[in-house]
Design an enzyme around this catalytic site. Structure first.
Site, PDB file in Angstrom:
ATOM      1  N   ASP A 192       0.481  -1.196  -0.189  1.00  0.00           N
ATOM      2  CA  ASP A 192       0.096  -0.087  -0.076  1.00  0.00           C
ATOM      3  C   ASP A 192       0.716   1.246   0.205  1.00  0.00           C
ATOM      4  O   ASP A 192       0.368   2.455  -0.144  1.00  0.00           O
ATOM      5  CB  ASP A 192      -0.845   0.014   1.176  1.00  0.00           C
ATOM      6  N   SER A 212      -7.351   5.052  -0.365  1.00  0.00           N
ATOM      7  CA  SER A 212      -7.474   3.865  -0.868  1.00  0.00           C
ATOM      8  C   SER A 212      -8.952   3.504  -0.750  1.00  0.00           C
ATOM      9  O   SER A 212      -9.529   3.664   0.364  1.00  0.00           O
ATOM     10  CB  SER A 212      -6.580   2.780  -0.247  1.00  0.00           C
ATOM     11  N   GLN A 262      -5.269  -2.070  -6.942  1.00  0.00           N
ATOM     12  CA  GLN A 262      -6.185  -1.163  -5.930  1.00  0.00           C
ATOM     13  C   GLN A 262      -6.976  -0.153  -6.810  1.00  0.00           C
ATOM     14  O   GLN A 262      -6.342   0.294  -7.739  1.00  0.00           O
ATOM     15  CB  GLN A 262      -5.066  -0.412  -5.054  1.00  0.00           C
TER      16      GLN A 262
END
Length: 294
Positions: A192, A212, A262
């Site tokens: 991430d 996110s 993502q």
């Protein structure tokens, strides 16, 4: 600041309920990769170590508060001979902040193939960086134990048909134990880091709000997170205030060890809602937010 072993140290309160203590942070919101890594560790703690994680799919639901404990509630969806599935919900003050489904596999015999690793300079040929992306955002104190070497823009080149690409060598800078679960959780944490920033590259001077929204990860081959991994990040699309990003992680031998996808919020900057529940901006960690770099 807490190191990765402290982040992944969970207390089992009762069967299938694990608690992570407060993790000191300079941010108002918990880093999304931290919550995902802790939830995966909670799932792994309910399984025999002959199973290892091969995929996870998660959604960020509410902001995490770093100075409060987090409970990770594990549901045993399936226990099979080859595969096991777990669903984990991370909860603070009675509210879900993250949910993930993770699948674990014993491993089987099968054929093998992979894409080639991009041709980039070796990490030892790139200076150390105090940035968390290719365009100058300072690295947070929380990530002080991570070594990052950004591939210079002139060395990255253009990916045919892709409007945005950035590459970074990354590893955890301290030795980690010989425990596969620790390394998969460490890679979950780093997956991430700066990924949503790749969507910013074609639009460097427009102020945006970023967060996110969901995160998927596939573990493909054995690896160590305390050894160099090349994180090849691409954003193939941005539209309607959302950006899609993806990444591939290679070890120094050129083996493809993991893949990431993502979707994130990437909308034009606007005043925050006066209500505390501005849902969109609450979803992500501060590290996933993408400020104006001017």
């Amino acid at each position: 600041m807490a190191g990765l072993p402290e982040v992944l140290a969970l207390d089992e309160m009762v069967p299938d309920r694990f608690r992570s203590g407060p993790i000191p942070s300079e941010w108002a919101r918990t880093f999304g990769g931290q919550i995902a890594a802790q939830s995966l560790m909670a799932a792994a703690r309910t399984l025999d170590r002959s199973y290892s994680a091969h995929s996870l799919h998660g959604y960020f639901l509410r902001p995490g508060r770093p100075h409060e404990p987090t409970d990770h509630l594990v549901e045993r969806i399936r226990d099979g001979g080859s595969f096991c599935t777990r669903r984990v919900t991370a909860v603070q003050a009675g509210e879900a902040i993250f949910t993930v489904t993770a699948s674990f596999h014993r491993g089987d015999e099968g054929f093998s193939h992979q894409v080639d690793m991009p041709a980039v300079p070796a990490p030892d040929d790139i200076p150390e960086s105090d940035r968390i992306n290719g365009w100058g955002m300072p690295r947070p104190v929380e990530w002080g134990d991570w070594d990052m070497r950004w591939v210079p823009g002139g060395e990255t080149g253009r990916v045919p048909g892709a409007p945005a690409c950035q590459r970074v060598w990354i590893r955890y800078g301290r030795p980690l134990p010989d425990d596969g679960a620790v390394h998969t959780c460490a890679l979950t944490y780093l997956s991430d880091m700066a990924l949503l920033g790749s969507a910013r590259l074609p639009h460097p001077r427009t102020a945006v709000q970023g967060a996110s929204l969901d995160h998927s990860l596939w573990f493909l081959r054995p690896f160590r997170a305390d050894e160099w991994l090349l994180y090849d990040q691409v954003s193939p699309s941005a539209e309607h205030g959302r950006a899609l990003t993806s990444g591939r992680l290679f070890d120094t031998g050129g083996r493809l060890v993991a893949a990431v996808a993502q979707e994130g919020l990437m909308r034009f900057d606007r005043p925050r809602s006066a209500e505390s529940g501005d849902r969109e901006m609450s979803l992500s960690s501060p590290a996933s937010a993408v400020p104006d770099p001017r």
